[in-house]
Scaffold this motif. Structure first.
Motif, PDB file in Angstrom:
ATOM      1  N   PRO A  98      -2.523  -3.362   2.306  1.00 31.05           N
ATOM      2  CA  PRO A  98      -0.883  -3.886   3.567  1.00 31.05           C
ATOM      3  C   PRO A  98      -1.291  -4.648   3.468  1.00 31.05           C
ATOM      4  CG  PRO A  98      -2.484  -1.934   4.865  1.00 31.05           C
ATOM      5  CD  PRO A  98      -2.963  -2.621   3.503  1.00 31.05           C
ATOM      6  N   PRO A  99      -0.065  -6.165   3.966  1.00 34.06           N
ATOM      7  CA  PRO A  99      -0.009  -7.342   4.456  1.00 34.06           C
ATOM      8  C   PRO A  99      -1.006  -8.100   5.477  1.00 34.06           C
ATOM      9  CG  PRO A  99       2.574  -6.888   3.774  1.00 34.06           C
ATOM     10  CD  PRO A  99       1.932  -5.726   3.839  1.00 34.06           C
ATOM     11  N   ILE A 122      10.505  -8.800   5.551  1.00 32.63           N
ATOM     12  CA  ILE A 122      10.046  -8.070   7.070  1.00 32.63           C
ATOM     13  C   ILE A 122       8.969  -8.400   7.228  1.00 32.63           C
ATOM     14  CG2 ILE A 122      10.795  -5.876   8.667  1.00 32.63           C
ATOM     15  CD1 ILE A 122      12.747  -5.516   6.422  1.00 32.63           C
ATOM     16  N   SER A 123       8.136  -8.932   8.359  1.00 31.86           N
ATOM     17  CA  SER A 123       7.062  -8.723   8.771  1.00 31.86           C
ATOM     18  C   SER A 123       6.477  -7.648   9.239  1.00 31.86           C
ATOM     19  CB  SER A 123       6.547 -10.075  10.286  1.00 31.86           C
ATOM     20  OG  SER A 123       7.067 -11.072   9.354  1.00 31.86           O
ATOM     21  N   THR A 124       5.270  -7.116   9.299  1.00 31.78           N
ATOM     22  CA  THR A 124       4.857  -5.729   9.441  1.00 31.78           C
ATOM     23  C   THR A 124       3.301  -5.686   9.733  1.00 31.78           C
ATOM     24  OG1 THR A 124       4.040  -5.473   7.356  1.00 31.78           O
ATOM     25  CG2 THR A 124       6.417  -4.859   7.656  1.00 31.78           C
ATOM     26  N   VAL A 125       3.486  -4.967  10.811  1.00 30.48           N
ATOM     27  CA  VAL A 125       1.640  -5.125  10.859  1.00 30.48           C
ATOM     28  C   VAL A 125       1.275  -2.647  11.099  1.00 30.48           C
ATOM     29  CG1 VAL A 125      -0.609  -4.725  12.889  1.00 30.48           C
ATOM     30  CG2 VAL A 125       1.795  -6.848  12.837  1.00 30.48           C
ATOM     31  N   VAL A 126       1.036  -2.230  10.243  1.00 28.94           N
ATOM     32  CA  VAL A 126       0.152  -1.138   9.990  1.00 28.94           C
ATOM     33  C   VAL A 126      -1.292  -0.947  11.049  1.00 28.94           C
ATOM     34  CG1 VAL A 126      -0.683   0.636   8.720  1.00 28.94           C
ATOM     35  CG2 VAL A 126       0.455  -1.107   8.081  1.00 28.94           C
ATOM     36  N   LEU A 168       8.488  -3.803   2.942  1.00 27.16           N
ATOM     37  CA  LEU A 168       8.389  -4.717   3.548  1.00 27.16           C
ATOM     38  C   LEU A 168       9.161  -5.553   3.530  1.00 27.16           C
ATOM     39  CD1 LEU A 168       9.028  -2.637   6.405  1.00 27.16           C
ATOM     40  CD2 LEU A 168      10.846  -2.702   5.312  1.00 27.16           C
ATOM     41  N   GLU A 169       7.515  -6.026   3.835  1.00 25.31           N
ATOM     42  CA  GLU A 169       7.582  -7.627   3.474  1.00 25.31           C
ATOM     43  C   GLU A 169       7.445  -8.563   2.001  1.00 25.31           C
ATOM     44  OE1 GLU A 169       4.748  -9.818   5.640  1.00 25.31           O
ATOM     45  OE2 GLU A 169       4.206  -8.607   6.775  1.00 25.31           O
ATOM     46  N   SER A 170       7.671  -8.002   0.908  1.00 23.44           N
ATOM     47  CA  SER A 170       8.562  -8.919   0.216  1.00 23.44           C
ATOM     48  C   SER A 170       9.948  -9.338   0.525  1.00 23.44           C
ATOM     49  CB  SER A 170       7.929  -7.675  -1.119  1.00 23.44           C
ATOM     50  OG  SER A 170       8.975  -6.513  -1.125  1.00 23.44           O
ATOM     51  N   GLY A 225       1.416   1.552   4.019  1.00 26.17           N
ATOM     52  CA  GLY A 225      -0.036   0.644   4.051  1.00 26.17           C
ATOM     53  C   GLY A 225       1.763  -0.052   2.782  1.00 26.17           C
ATOM     54  N   LEU A 226       1.596   0.692   1.492  1.00 25.25           N
ATOM     55  CA  LEU A 226       3.100   0.822   0.799  1.00 25.25           C
ATOM     56  C   LEU A 226       3.921   0.067   1.035  1.00 25.25           C
ATOM     57  CD1 LEU A 226       1.577   3.819  -2.238  1.00 25.25           C
ATOM     58  CD2 LEU A 226       1.757   0.634  -1.791  1.00 25.25           C
ATOM     59  N   ILE A 227       5.071   0.719   2.667  1.00 25.92           N
ATOM     60  CA  ILE A 227       6.131   0.346   2.723  1.00 25.92           C
ATOM     61  C   ILE A 227       6.088  -0.840   3.153  1.00 25.92           C
ATOM     62  CG2 ILE A 227       7.623   1.816   4.802  1.00 25.92           C
ATOM     63  CD1 ILE A 227       7.388   3.829   4.412  1.00 25.92           C
TER      64      ILE A 227
END
Length: 84
Positions: free
Chosen positions: A35-36, A18-22, A13-15, A7-9
């Motif tokens: 997480p985002p 880079i879009s993410t999904v956990v 990355l989002e900052s 979640g922290l990574i």
């Protein structure tokens, strides 16, 4: 990998654009870390994503996670429950 670390990574990355999904297995950790975009998947029969012989559920989890990237109505941090 640790649910909290992932979640922290993702937030880092989002900052950086880079879009993410956990895919989150521990709901309380997702709520705490924020997480985002997170898809909460409860453990079915002790397996994180699905039993090894259940490709239909495995695909459903991955598709649901990828759909979070397309959902423009989600405001980070977003926690979505997986619904098979």
């Amino acid at each position: 990998m640790c649910n909290q670390t992932v979640g922290l990574i993702a937030a880092g990355l989002e900052s950086r654009g880079i879009s993410t999904v956990v895919v989150q297995l521990l709901r309380e950790v997702a709520v705490k870390v924020g997480p985002p975009r997170a898809l909460w998947v409860p453990y079915p029969q002790g397996y994180p994503l699905a039993a090894p012989d259940d490709p239909e559920r495995q695909h459903a989890v991955i598709e649901a996670a990828l759909r979070l990237l397309e959902d423009e109505s989600l405001v980070p941090p977003a926690l979505v429950d997986f619904k098979p």
